[in-house]
Design an enzyme around this catalytic site. Structure first.
Site, short mmCIF file in Angstrom:
data_model
loop_
_atom_site.label_atom_id
_atom_site.label_comp_id
_atom_site.label_asym_id
_atom_site.label_seq_id
_atom_site.Cartn_x
_atom_site.Cartn_y
_atom_site.Cartn_z
N SER A 136 9.83 -5.91 -1.19
CA SER A 136 10.45 -6.84 -0.24
C SER A 136 11.96 -6.90 -0.41
O SER A 136 12.71 -6.94 0.57
CB SER A 136 9.90 -8.26 -0.46
OG SER A 136 8.49 -8.26 -0.46
N TRP A 160 5.25 4.27 -3.65
CA TRP A 160 4.55 4.03 -2.39
C TRP A 160 5.08 4.87 -1.24
O TRP A 160 5.37 4.33 -0.17
CB TRP A 160 4.65 2.56 -1.98
CG TRP A 160 4.04 1.55 -2.89
CD1 TRP A 160 4.70 0.55 -3.52
CD2 TRP A 160 2.65 1.41 -3.24
NE1 TRP A 160 3.82 -0.21 -4.26
CE2 TRP A 160 2.55 0.30 -4.09
CE3 TRP A 160 1.50 2.11 -2.91
CZ2 TRP A 160 1.34 -0.12 -4.63
CZ3 TRP A 160 0.29 1.69 -3.46
CH2 TRP A 160 0.21 0.58 -4.29
N THR A 162 4.20 6.85 1.69
CA THR A 162 3.12 7.30 2.56
C THR A 162 3.47 8.73 2.99
O THR A 162 4.62 8.99 3.37
CB THR A 162 3.00 6.38 3.79
OG1 THR A 162 2.77 5.06 3.31
CG2 THR A 162 1.87 6.80 4.70
N ARG A 281 -28.99 -7.61 16.91
CA ARG A 281 -29.63 -8.30 15.78
C ARG A 281 -30.27 -9.61 16.26
O ARG A 281 -29.62 -10.41 16.93
CB ARG A 281 -28.57 -8.61 14.72
CG ARG A 281 -29.08 -9.33 13.51
CD ARG A 281 -29.90 -8.41 12.65
NE ARG A 281 -30.27 -9.03 11.37
CZ ARG A 281 -31.07 -8.45 10.49
NH1 ARG A 281 -31.58 -7.25 10.75
NH2 ARG A 281 -31.37 -9.05 9.36
N HIS A 351 -22.03 -9.08 11.00
CA HIS A 351 -22.90 -8.01 10.49
C HIS A 351 -23.83 -8.47 9.36
O HIS A 351 -24.68 -7.68 8.90
CB HIS A 351 -22.05 -6.84 9.97
CG HIS A 351 -21.53 -5.93 11.05
ND1 HIS A 351 -20.50 -6.28 11.88
CD2 HIS A 351 -21.92 -4.69 11.44
CE1 HIS A 351 -20.26 -5.29 12.72
NE2 HIS A 351 -21.11 -4.31 12.49
N GLU A 376 5.46 -2.47 6.04
CA GLU A 376 6.68 -2.87 6.80
C GLU A 376 7.01 -4.34 6.61
O GLU A 376 7.55 -4.99 7.50
CB GLU A 376 6.55 -2.56 8.30
CG GLU A 376 6.01 -1.20 8.68
CD GLU A 376 6.87 -0.03 8.21
OE1 GLU A 376 7.89 -0.26 7.52
OE2 GLU A 376 6.50 1.11 8.52
C1 LIG Z 1 -0.51 1.83 0.84
C2 LIG Z 1 0.95 1.52 0.86
C3 LIG Z 1 1.83 2.36 1.51
C4 LIG Z 1 3.21 2.10 1.51
N1 LIG Z 1 4.08 2.99 2.10
C5 LIG Z 1 5.41 2.83 1.93
C6 LIG Z 1 6.33 3.82 2.40
O1 LIG Z 1 5.94 4.80 3.03
N2 LIG Z 1 7.65 3.67 2.12
C7 LIG Z 1 8.12 2.59 1.43
O2 LIG Z 1 9.34 2.50 1.21
N3 LIG Z 1 7.28 1.61 1.01
C8 LIG Z 1 5.94 1.71 1.24
N4 LIG Z 1 5.07 0.74 0.77
C9 LIG Z 1 5.60 -0.41 0.05
C10 LIG Z 1 5.52 -1.69 0.86
O3 LIG Z 1 6.50 -1.69 1.86
C11 LIG Z 1 5.69 -2.86 -0.12
O4 LIG Z 1 4.54 -2.89 -0.95
C12 LIG Z 1 5.84 -4.18 0.59
O5 LIG Z 1 7.09 -4.25 1.25
C13 LIG Z 1 5.75 -5.36 -0.39
O6 LIG Z 1 6.59 -5.16 -1.49
P1 LIG Z 1 6.02 -5.34 -2.98
O7 LIG Z 1 4.73 -4.62 -3.06
O8 LIG Z 1 7.08 -4.93 -3.94
O9 LIG Z 1 5.75 -6.87 -3.12
P2 LIG Z 1 6.81 -7.96 -3.62
O10 LIG Z 1 8.09 -7.78 -2.92
O11 LIG Z 1 6.82 -7.94 -5.10
O12 LIG Z 1 6.11 -9.30 -3.11
C14 LIG Z 1 5.01 -9.89 -3.80
C15 LIG Z 1 4.62 -11.19 -3.08
O13 LIG Z 1 5.74 -12.09 -3.07
C16 LIG Z 1 6.06 -12.46 -1.74
N5 LIG Z 1 7.51 -12.59 -1.62
C17 LIG Z 1 8.46 -11.71 -2.05
N6 LIG Z 1 9.68 -12.17 -1.78
C18 LIG Z 1 9.53 -13.36 -1.14
C19 LIG Z 1 10.42 -14.32 -0.58
N7 LIG Z 1 11.73 -14.15 -0.60
N8 LIG Z 1 9.89 -15.43 0.00
C20 LIG Z 1 8.54 -15.62 0.05
N9 LIG Z 1 7.66 -14.75 -0.47
C21 LIG Z 1 8.14 -13.63 -1.05
C22 LIG Z 1 5.54 -11.33 -0.87
O14 LIG Z 1 5.29 -11.77 0.46
C23 LIG Z 1 4.25 -10.98 -1.61
O15 LIG Z 1 3.25 -11.87 -1.23
C24 LIG Z 1 3.69 0.95 0.84
C25 LIG Z 1 2.78 0.08 0.20
C26 LIG Z 1 1.43 0.34 0.20
C27 LIG Z 1 0.51 -0.59 -0.51
#
Ligand SMILES: Cc1cc2nc3c(=O)[nH]c(=O)nc-3n(C[C@H](O)[C@H](O)[C@H](O)COP(=O)(O)OP(=O)(O)OC[C@H]3O[C@@H](n4cnc5c(N)ncnc54)[C@H](O)[C@@H]3O)c2cc1C
Length: 396
Positions: A136, A160, A162, A281, A351, A376
């Site tokens: 994020s 991550w 894709t 069903r 289901h 995204e």
């Molecule tokens: C299968 C998969 C494919 C992906 N593909 C790509 C890709 O092609 N390219 C790429 O760059 N990324 C990719 N991602 C990454 C994806 O964009 C991130 O996982 C996503 O943006 C969330 O970031 P994070 O996992 O670091 O969670 P974090 O940022 O650590 O967030 C964890 C939690 O805290 C919450 N949070 C964080 N900050 C705040 C805030 N300021 N206020 C309130 N809540 C907050 C979030 O909503 C979440 O619930 C992919 C992820 C997955 C799982």
């Protein structure tokens, strides 16, 4: 075609494209999707079929060999494909974002070099912002590009990606030292070329292997390790450093319409499965659809599918009209992904125990829907974007 997810005012050409894609989904995707997904097998034949249909170049201008279609057409195509199998829409999404970023921000030389090959699917795009310690919070990007002679040296770890394995062109957001006072202006997008596959796929570029995921199977999601990767300055997107953050955010904005569209596709399919099962069903002497609790569930599911579709269409149309759509794209993504999860869960409940069996498609959709909440930007991040933008618009 069912009554839901229809779109008024399409051109004959748009209708024709959608018809072809719908036929392709019915014939080539739906019959094999669940089996391939359970085996976590790459959908090679489907991808080849998409190439033939011209889907990889759907939005690429005709002068670069694409079909020059709008974001609306793209979103509607994605809805259809995700209805068949969400992973397949993932194959084209990062490709589409990279092509879009090139179209909007690339130099003429970069457009000439990549877009025609991207239109045919010969060059396949991935985009990479996330790192092990950030998703994020994009401002925390730590992968560093240091200036050397006539280019840069990049070191860091990305997470991550894709299509990380199958892609041959990765748009990578890096930290550069532009001496700007804002962290956002000290970031640059590089166009890294690599071979498809795993291991060392280019000098200093290692793709370790596929990440094992709960859903979104079949396609590869990977890490990427950059170790003193040497890259020339003309691989900076747009030719000018310091603009990477804004270029990526532009790409992610249209990507949000894409994820919204994917969520609509999954939800629509979940509705279709639920409404069919509810009529087959029987309990207590009648089809479960005749129990009011189930009937209401069907009505709510359909309403959510329609709402999400309308919001995705509106966001896409605004973009096509050249208008601002940050709020609308965020709203569409948030509503579509949250509703998608609710609709899939409702269908799963319809289901009964069979929904928990791998024999039923809803089991796959249940695992796929969850990713819509993440990709995204999470709903929390969408709310930040929507809220901040509205505070500016409604400033006292
Ligand atoms: C299968 C998969 C494919 C992906 N593909 C790509 C890709 O092609 N390219 C790429 O760059 N990324 C990719 N991602 C990454 C994806 O964009 C991130 O996982 C996503 O943006 C969330 O970031 P994070 O996992 O670091 O969670 P974090 O940022 O650590 O967030 C964890 C939690 O805290 C919450 N949070 C964080 N900050 C705040 C805030 N300021 N206020 C309130 N809540 C907050 C979030 O909503 C979440 O619930 C992919 C992820 C997955 C799982």
């Amino acid at each position: 075609m069912g009554r839901l997810v229809r779109t008024e005012g399409l051109t004959d050409e748009q209708e024709e494209i959608l018809k072809l894609v719908r036929q392709f989904v019915e014939k080539e995707i739906l019959p094999v999707a669940t089996d391939l997904e359970h085996k976590d097998e790459y959908p090679t034949d489907i991808v080849e079929g998409l190439k033939e249909l011209g889907i990889f170049g759907l939005m690429i201008p005709e002068e670069y060999g694409g079909l020059g279609e709008s974001l609306l057409t793209y979103a509607l195509v994605v809805e259809e494909i995700a209805r068949g199998w969400m992973s397949v829409s993932g194959v084209i999404n990062t490709h589409f974002i990279v092509a879009y970023m090139l179209m909007q921000h690339g130099t003429e030389e970069q457009k000439q070099k990549y877009l025609p090959k991207m239109a045919t699917g010969e060059v396949r795009g991935a985009f990479s912002m996330s790192e092990p310690s950030l998703g994020s919070d994009v401002s925390a990007v730590s992968t560093k590009a240091t200036k050397v002679d006539d280019g840069y040296e990049i070191t860091g770890q990305k997470m991550w990606l894709t299509n990380g394995g199958s892609s041959t062109l990765v748009a990578v957001l890096c930290k550069t030292d532009e001496g700007a006072d804002s962290v956002y202006r000290n970031m640059t997008t590089f166009l890294i070329e690599k071979e498809p596959g795993f291991g060392e796929t280019a000098q200093g570029v290692t793709i370790p292997g596929k990440i094992d995921k709960m859903g979104y199977k079949g396609i590869d999601t990977t890490e990427m390790i950059l170790e003193k990767h040497q890259i020339s300055a003309d691989q900076v997107l747009g030719g000018e450093p310091g603009k990477g953050f804004y270029q990526m955010m532009d790409g992610v904005e249209v990507g949000r319409v894409n994820v919204g569209a994917r969520a609509v596709g999954i939800a629509n399919r979940a509705f279709e499965l639920g409404v069919a099962y509810a009529q087959q069903r029987e309990t207590f002497g009648k089809p479960i659809a005749q129990h009011q609790a189930v009937l209401f569930r069907i009505a709510e599911m359909a309403t959510k599918v329609e709402t999400a579709h309308s919001m995705v269409v509106r966001a896409a149309r605004l973009k096509d009209a050249g208008e601002r759509m940050d709020v609308e794209a965020g709203m569409a993504k948030m509503v579509a992904s949250e509703y998608c999860n609710e609709v899939v869960e409702a269908s799963f409940r319809i289901h009964g125990g069979y929904g928990y069996s791998k024999e039923y498609e809803i089991e796959r959709l249940y695992r796929e829907a969850a990713f819509m909440l993440i990709g995204e930007g999470t709903s929390d991040i969408q709310k930040m974007i929507i809220g901040r933008s509205l505070l500016k618009d409604y400033k006292l």
